[in-house]
Design an enzyme around this catalytic site. Structure first.
Site, short mmCIF file in Angstrom:
data_model
loop_
_atom_site.label_atom_id
_atom_site.label_comp_id
_atom_site.label_asym_id
_atom_site.label_seq_id
_atom_site.Cartn_x
_atom_site.Cartn_y
_atom_site.Cartn_z
N TYR A 103 0.65 -1.08 -0.08
CA TYR A 103 -0.10 0.13 -0.06
C TYR A 103 0.83 1.01 0.17
O TYR A 103 0.62 2.17 -0.76
CB TYR A 103 -1.06 -0.01 1.18
CG TYR A 103 -1.88 -1.08 1.12
CD1 TYR A 103 -3.04 -0.91 0.21
CD2 TYR A 103 -1.86 -2.28 1.86
CE1 TYR A 103 -4.07 -2.00 0.18
CE2 TYR A 103 -2.89 -3.21 1.46
CZ TYR A 103 -3.84 -3.03 0.80
OH TYR A 103 -4.89 -4.20 0.57
N ASN A 127 -12.71 0.45 -5.11
CA ASN A 127 -12.44 0.21 -6.53
C ASN A 127 -13.50 -0.65 -6.97
O ASN A 127 -14.04 -1.49 -6.73
CB ASN A 127 -11.06 -0.73 -6.74
CG ASN A 127 -10.96 -1.08 -8.05
OD1 ASN A 127 -11.40 -0.33 -8.90
ND2 ASN A 127 -10.39 -2.19 -8.33
#
Length: 170
Positions: A103, A127
């Site tokens: 990340y 997403n």
């Protein structure tokens, strides 16, 4: 009108939703309504129609499943989000098949400070267009697979599919 198609994959059905040739949602579910419900109110107002073939998006999924790991990259996508989220989604599309990032690495690739790892995690969680925006390629720096909206087995399958294909190509 939002057009939807269900494409079978080795890890279950993939619902594709498209508007004028641009993928606006995709996810591992046999129910396109599940993806449709996540769209903005403006897009939902256009209605949903299940079709037999979405053309290039469907062809790209089939090519990807057959081993052309770059096939999804050429398909236009559009999803809402803040400027930061859009930068993160754009950076995600640049993560090549067969590779993974943390990340924090994703945040750095998006030109965001390392402290933006939490924003990267949020961008993955929100997403709407998996696997075209490949959030499955982001792994926690602490190890393991981390979370995935469609379940860890799907994430594992996608990563294994990509790593096998890139290993065979090398």
């Amino acid at each position: 009108m939002i057009a939807a198609q269900i494409v079978p994959t080795p890890v279950g059905a993939l619902a594709l939703l498209s508007r004028e040739g641009v993928v606006v949602a995709a996810g591992f579910t046999a129910d396109p309504e599940e993806m449709f419900a996540r769209l903005t109110p403006a897009l939902r107002a256009e209605g949903l129609e299940v079709v037999d073939d979405l053309g290039p998006a469907t062809q790209a999924v089939r090519a990807y499943l057959d081993g052309d790991l770059e096939a999804l990259d050429a398909v236009p996508v559009s999803q809402p989000g803040t400027p930061t989220r859009r930068r993160l989604h754009a950076a995600l599309r640049e993560v090549k098949a067969g590779t993974t990032v943390s990340y924090a690495e994703l945040a750095a690739r998006a030109g965001l400070p390392r402290t933006a790892a939490r924003a990267a995690g949020s961008a993955c969680a929100q997403n709407l267009i998996a696997p075209f925006v490949p959030c499955h390629r982001v792994l926690p720096s602490t190890g393991g697979y981390g979370g995935y909206l469609y379940g860890t087995p799907v994430k594992e399958w996608l990563l294994t599919h990509e790593s096998r294909r890139t290993a065979n190509a090398g």
